[in-house]
Design a protein around this motif. Structure first.
Motif, PDB file in Angstrom:
ATOM      1  N   GLY A 175       0.796  -1.218   0.000  1.00 60.16           N
ATOM      2  CA  GLY A 175       0.000   0.000   0.000  1.00 60.16           C
ATOM      3  C   GLY A 175       0.829   1.267   0.000  1.00 60.16           C
ATOM      4  N   ILE A 176       2.139   1.140   0.225  1.00 61.88           N
ATOM      5  CA  ILE A 176       3.022   2.306   0.318  1.00 61.88           C
ATOM      6  C   ILE A 176       4.076   2.299  -0.796  1.00 61.88           C
ATOM      7  CG2 ILE A 176       4.751   3.481   1.724  1.00 61.88           C
ATOM      8  CD1 ILE A 176       2.040   3.837   2.911  1.00 61.88           C
ATOM      9  N   GLU A 177       4.878   1.259  -0.847  1.00 62.85           N
ATOM     10  CA  GLU A 177       6.077   1.253  -1.687  1.00 62.85           C
ATOM     11  C   GLU A 177       5.807   1.363  -3.193  1.00 62.85           C
ATOM     12  OE1 GLU A 177       8.387  -2.090  -0.415  1.00 62.85           O
ATOM     13  OE2 GLU A 177       8.918  -1.164   1.505  1.00 62.85           O
ATOM     14  N   PRO A 178       4.763   0.734  -3.751  1.00 65.52           N
ATOM     15  CA  PRO A 178       4.546   0.867  -5.197  1.00 65.52           C
ATOM     16  C   PRO A 178       4.154   2.276  -5.635  1.00 65.52           C
ATOM     17  CG  PRO A 178       3.398  -1.056  -4.328  1.00 65.52           C
ATOM     18  CD  PRO A 178       3.847  -0.243  -3.153  1.00 65.52           C
ATOM     19  N   PHE A 179       3.672   3.082  -4.702  1.00 67.10           N
ATOM     20  CA  PHE A 179       3.179   4.417  -5.055  1.00 67.10           C
ATOM     21  C   PHE A 179       4.171   5.518  -4.702  1.00 67.10           C
ATOM     22  CE2 PHE A 179      -0.343   1.575  -4.034  1.00 67.10           C
ATOM     23  CZ  PHE A 179      -1.002   1.560  -5.246  1.00 67.10           C
ATOM     24  N   TRP A 180       5.076   5.239  -3.770  1.00 67.82           N
ATOM     25  CA  TRP A 180       6.089   6.235  -3.384  1.00 67.82           C
ATOM     26  C   TRP A 180       7.515   5.770  -3.674  1.00 67.82           C
ATOM     27  CZ3 TRP A 180       1.493   6.344  -0.425  1.00 67.82           C
ATOM     28  CH2 TRP A 180       0.882   7.598  -0.343  1.00 67.82           C
ATOM     29  N   TYR A 181       7.713   4.528  -4.022  1.00 70.27           N
ATOM     30  CA  TYR A 181       9.002   3.996  -4.493  1.00 70.27           C
ATOM     31  C   TYR A 181      10.068   3.856  -3.414  1.00 70.27           C
ATOM     32  CZ  TYR A 181       6.720   5.243  -8.841  1.00 70.27           C
ATOM     33  OH  TYR A 181       5.795   5.391  -9.834  1.00 70.27           O
ATOM     34  N   PHE A 182       9.890   4.480  -2.240  1.00 73.44           N
ATOM     35  CA  PHE A 182      10.878   4.315  -1.178  1.00 73.44           C
ATOM     36  C   PHE A 182      10.544   3.072  -0.347  1.00 73.44           C
ATOM     37  CE2 PHE A 182       8.182   8.052   0.318  1.00 73.44           C
ATOM     38  CZ  PHE A 182       7.247   7.276   0.985  1.00 73.44           C
ATOM     39  N   GLN A 284      20.560  20.229   1.336  1.00 76.76           N
ATOM     40  CA  GLN A 284      21.615  19.303   0.921  1.00 76.76           C
ATOM     41  C   GLN A 284      21.406  17.893   1.463  1.00 76.76           C
ATOM     42  OE1 GLN A 284      25.018  21.414   2.405  1.00 76.76           O
ATOM     43  NE2 GLN A 284      24.965  22.959   0.783  1.00 76.76           N
ATOM     44  N   SER A 285      20.716  17.769   2.586  1.00 75.41           N
ATOM     45  CA  SER A 285      20.553  16.462   3.224  1.00 75.41           C
ATOM     46  C   SER A 285      19.307  15.701   2.763  1.00 75.41           C
ATOM     47  CB  SER A 285      20.500  16.625   4.750  1.00 75.41           C
ATOM     48  OG  SER A 285      19.383  17.422   5.135  1.00 75.41           O
ATOM     49  N   GLN A 286      18.493  16.330   1.917  1.00 78.05           N
ATOM     50  CA  GLN A 286      17.277  15.654   1.463  1.00 78.05           C
ATOM     51  C   GLN A 286      17.605  14.507   0.518  1.00 78.05           C
ATOM     52  OE1 GLN A 286      13.745  16.220   2.190  1.00 78.05           O
ATOM     53  NE2 GLN A 286      13.894  14.175   1.276  1.00 78.05           N
ATOM     54  N   MET A 287      17.070  13.325   0.807  1.00 76.12           N
ATOM     55  CA  MET A 287      17.273  12.147  -0.033  1.00 76.12           C
ATOM     56  C   MET A 287      16.039  11.912  -0.906  1.00 76.12           C
ATOM     57  SD  MET A 287      20.296  11.281   0.899  1.00 76.12           S
ATOM     58  CE  MET A 287      20.457   9.658   0.137  1.00 76.12           C
ATOM     59  N   TYR A 288      16.247  11.234  -2.049  1.00 79.83           N
ATOM     60  CA  TYR A 288      15.162  10.936  -2.982  1.00 79.83           C
ATOM     61  C   TYR A 288      15.206   9.474  -3.407  1.00 79.83           C
ATOM     62  CZ  TYR A 288      13.823  15.826  -3.677  1.00 79.83           C
ATOM     63  OH  TYR A 288      13.362  17.104  -3.496  1.00 79.83           O
ATOM     64  N   ALA A 289      14.034   8.946  -3.728  1.00 77.48           N
ATOM     65  CA  ALA A 289      13.928   7.627  -4.332  1.00 77.48           C
ATOM     66  C   ALA A 289      13.808   7.797  -5.841  1.00 77.48           C
ATOM     67  CB  ALA A 289      12.703   6.880  -3.794  1.00 77.48           C
ATOM     68  N   ALA A 389      12.751  11.157  -7.889  1.00 75.24           N
ATOM     69  CA  ALA A 389      11.320  11.020  -8.131  1.00 75.24           C
ATOM     70  C   ALA A 389      10.489  11.367  -6.907  1.00 75.24           C
ATOM     71  CB  ALA A 389      10.994   9.603  -8.591  1.00 75.24           C
ATOM     72  N   ILE A 390      10.884  10.853  -5.747  1.00 81.09           N
ATOM     73  CA  ILE A 390      10.074  10.996  -4.543  1.00 81.09           C
ATOM     74  C   ILE A 390      10.965  11.368  -3.359  1.00 81.09           C
ATOM     75  CG2 ILE A 390       8.561   9.815  -2.905  1.00 81.09           C
ATOM     76  CD1 ILE A 390       7.202  10.178  -5.534  1.00 81.09           C
ATOM     77  N   PRO A 391      10.650  12.432  -2.624  1.00 82.78           N
ATOM     78  CA  PRO A 391      11.451  12.765  -1.440  1.00 82.78           C
ATOM     79  C   PRO A 391      11.256  11.725  -0.343  1.00 82.78           C
ATOM     80  CG  PRO A 391       9.496  14.156  -1.559  1.00 82.78           C
ATOM     81  CD  PRO A 391       9.540  13.384  -2.834  1.00 82.78           C
ATOM     82  N   ALA A 420       6.628  18.749   2.567  1.00 85.56           N
ATOM     83  CA  ALA A 420       5.327  18.246   3.021  1.00 85.56           C
ATOM     84  C   ALA A 420       5.326  16.738   2.872  1.00 85.56           C
ATOM     85  CB  ALA A 420       4.207  18.890   2.209  1.00 85.56           C
ATOM     86  N   ASN A 421       4.782  16.236   1.790  1.00 83.67           N
ATOM     87  CA  ASN A 421       4.934  14.844   1.380  1.00 83.67           C
ATOM     88  C   ASN A 421       4.660  14.766  -0.110  1.00 83.67           C
ATOM     89  OD1 ASN A 421       2.048  14.461   0.958  1.00 83.67           O
ATOM     90  ND2 ASN A 421       1.881  14.388   3.189  1.00 83.67           N
ATOM     91  N   ALA A 422       4.960  13.634  -0.705  1.00 79.68           N
ATOM     92  CA  ALA A 422       4.911  13.510  -2.156  1.00 79.68           C
ATOM     93  C   ALA A 422       3.483  13.329  -2.653  1.00 79.68           C
ATOM     94  CB  ALA A 422       5.787  12.367  -2.623  1.00 79.68           C
ATOM     95  N   THR A 423       2.701  14.364  -2.507  1.00 81.64           N
ATOM     96  CA  THR A 423       1.341  14.430  -3.049  1.00 81.64           C
ATOM     97  C   THR A 423       1.133  15.817  -3.626  1.00 81.64           C
ATOM     98  OG1 THR A 423       0.368  15.225  -0.975  1.00 81.64           O
ATOM     99  CG2 THR A 423       0.471  12.828  -1.283  1.00 81.64           C
ATOM    100  N   VAL A 424       0.153  15.942  -4.507  1.00 89.65           N
ATOM    101  CA  VAL A 424      -0.183  17.261  -5.028  1.00 89.65           C
ATOM    102  C   VAL A 424      -0.645  18.162  -3.887  1.00 89.65           C
ATOM    103  CG1 VAL A 424      -1.712  18.535  -6.572  1.00 89.65           C
ATOM    104  CG2 VAL A 424      -0.770  16.334  -7.300  1.00 89.65           C
ATOM    105  N   GLU A 425      -1.386  17.593  -2.947  1.00 92.33           N
ATOM    106  CA  GLU A 425      -1.855  18.369  -1.795  1.00 92.33           C
ATOM    107  C   GLU A 425      -0.680  18.910  -0.980  1.00 92.33           C
ATOM    108  OE1 GLU A 425      -5.207  19.714   0.726  1.00 92.33           O
ATOM    109  OE2 GLU A 425      -4.888  19.200  -1.381  1.00 92.33           O
ATOM    110  N   GLY A 426       0.342  18.087  -0.789  1.00 90.53           N
ATOM    111  CA  GLY A 426       1.530  18.534  -0.068  1.00 90.53           C
ATOM    112  C   GLY A 426       2.249  19.649  -0.798  1.00 90.53           C
TER     113      GLY A 426
END
Length: 445
Positions: A175-182, A284-289, A389-391, A420-426
């Motif tokens: 429910g999480i990983e396929p949509f946010w990739y992390f 500088q410390s922000q990681m991405y998937a 792709a995704i923070p 915020a988070n990886a959504t349009v709302e965020g």
């Protein structure tokens, strides 16, 4: 802000035309700024970019939004986009060791029939979800300040503790990983608990004309410059000089609505009176998937509409999901699309691959998950590679983001889903916060 008796018009640059940048540009223009919106790609949309070709409408990033996005709902109404909103009938099919397990979101009957999790674990999950719905119903998923108190552990540790290993592997991770990739191992439980609190009555929507319709509509209200990559920002006695492509232009203030790594690069040499050391460290410390999407044409009707195949179970799978996209086909092209979404190390390997190699590798990986693809006549259609792709909101990141938003002020501010988070709302929340900070500080140099 006055030049003699005449009010001086404040000139604002917005860098990045994804949802955050387009909302920021729109709101700054409404506040009376003269806004120029820069986008390095040839079209707006960012990670909601839609590819249109051959009668197909393919979302290359975010593909849906939900009924618990009040900010987006308000914009849809104000911008006249409500008529383009389409409700999705999503059918997820989870696959574990070639066992097929359908799971229709929002259907209690489908949940109780789900074969990969036992009855006792399902009851346990229902109890935990109900408790969190009642307790955290007011949590705002788009606001890191609302999530900060929950930002104390990872999704994996929380789910294993309260739901058990089986539910974690066969329901939480799919429910999480396929949509946010992390990985759920590396991300704060704040996101997961916020989603749990909204899950009971969640409904999913999309734009019939493509997810980037939101950005395209917002960008109509400002001066837009696509295909213009900003390469540097220089300080002037009054304002800033922005260099882009083979040109430069002066501005009073800037909204950086790029990914954090791009924002970090563009602001690295600016004085700490403009961008503080703490802000620079955060960026500088922000990681991405990473993720790679590969799409193929196939005859219409061969695969069911709105069908998403998701591998699940222990271990890592480079295939995040396999979807058929015929519910977003424009016109009558006589063919559908099947799209393969890759994540993790495999996605990173394919970031710089040639198209032919990436198509072949993605299809080989997908066929290991979904045997239906082995004999289908598939023709390569489109590929999108995203390194950032995704923070990744690791434990503690929401608290840091809340502090960042609280402390920022003009003449340079930041917006983006990493705040915020990886959504349009965020993204919308971060943009609204950025513009509010500019107006409050009125920090013209």
């Amino acid at each position: 802000m006055f030049d003699g008796a005449m009010a001086r018009i404040i000139k604002t640059a917005v860098i990045g035309a994804g949802p955050a940048g387009c909302v920021a540009a729109h709101e700054a223009a409404r506040a009376g700024r003269k806004v120029v919106l820069f986008e390095k790609e040839k079209a707006v949309g960012g990670r909601t970019l839609t590819h249109r070709s051959g009668g197909h409408v393919l979302d290359t990033g975010a593909g849906f939004f939900t009924n618990f996005y009040p900010r987006l709902k308000s914009y849809n109404r104000a911008l006249g986009l409500e008529s383009d909103v389409v409700r999705l009938s999503r059918q997820n099919v989870l696959i574990s060791d070639h066992r097929i397990a359908p799971l229709a979101l929002g259907s209690p009957l489908s949940f109780f029939r789900f074969p990969l999790v036992g009855a006792a674990d399902k009851i346990r999950m229902l109890g935990v979800t109900l408790g969190r719905t009642l307790r955290y119903r007011g949590v705002d998923l788009a606001d890191p300040a609302s999530l900060a108190a929950l930002d104390t552990d990872s999704i994996a540790r929380d789910a294993r503790k309260f739901l058990g290993e089986s539910v974690y592997q066969y329901l939480v991770r799919p429910g999480i990983e396929p949509f946010w990739y992390f990985s759920c191992e590396e991300v704060s439980k704040a996101l997961y608990i916020g989603l749990q609190a909204k899950a009971a009555d969640a409904v999913f929507f999309t734009y019939g004309s493509g997810m980037d319709s939101f950005c395209r509509k917002l960008a109509e209200s400002v001066e837009l410059r696509t295909g213009k990559s900003v390469t540097s920002i220089g300080e002037k006695p009054r304002g800033f000089s922005i260099r882009f492509s083979d040109d430069k232009e002066d501005f009073d203030e800037i909204i950086l609505a790029t990914t954090a790594n791009v924002a970090a690069k563009l602001t690295a040499k600016l004085s700490e009176s403009v961008v503080s050391a703490n802000q620079k460290h955060f960026l500088q410390s922000q990681m991405y998937a990473a993720n790679v999407i590969v799409s193929f044409r196939l005859p219409a009707g061969v695969l069911p509409d709105s069908d998403t195949r998701i591998p699940c179970g222990t271990g890592e799978n480079p295939v995040a999901a396999i979807t058929s996209n015929s519910d977003k086909r424009a016109g009558h092209s006589g063919e559908d699309l099947v799209s393969i979404y890759l994540r993790g190390d495999e996605a990173k390997k394919l970031l710089k691959s040639k198209q032919k190699e990436a198509f072949a590798r993605a299809l080989a990986l997908a066929r290991k998950v979904d045997s239906r693809l082995i004999k289908l006549p598939l023709e390569p259609f489109y590929m999108k590679q995203r390194e950032n792709a995704i923070p990744v909101h690791s434990v503690g990141r929401y608290r840091q983001a809340a502090t960042f938003l609280e402390e920022q002020s003009g003449p340079i501010v930041f917006a983006g889903d990493y705040l915020a988070n990886a959504t349009v709302e965020g993204a919308i929340h971060s943009a609204q916060s950025a513009v509010a900070a500019l107006l409050k500080g009125a920090g013209l140099r």
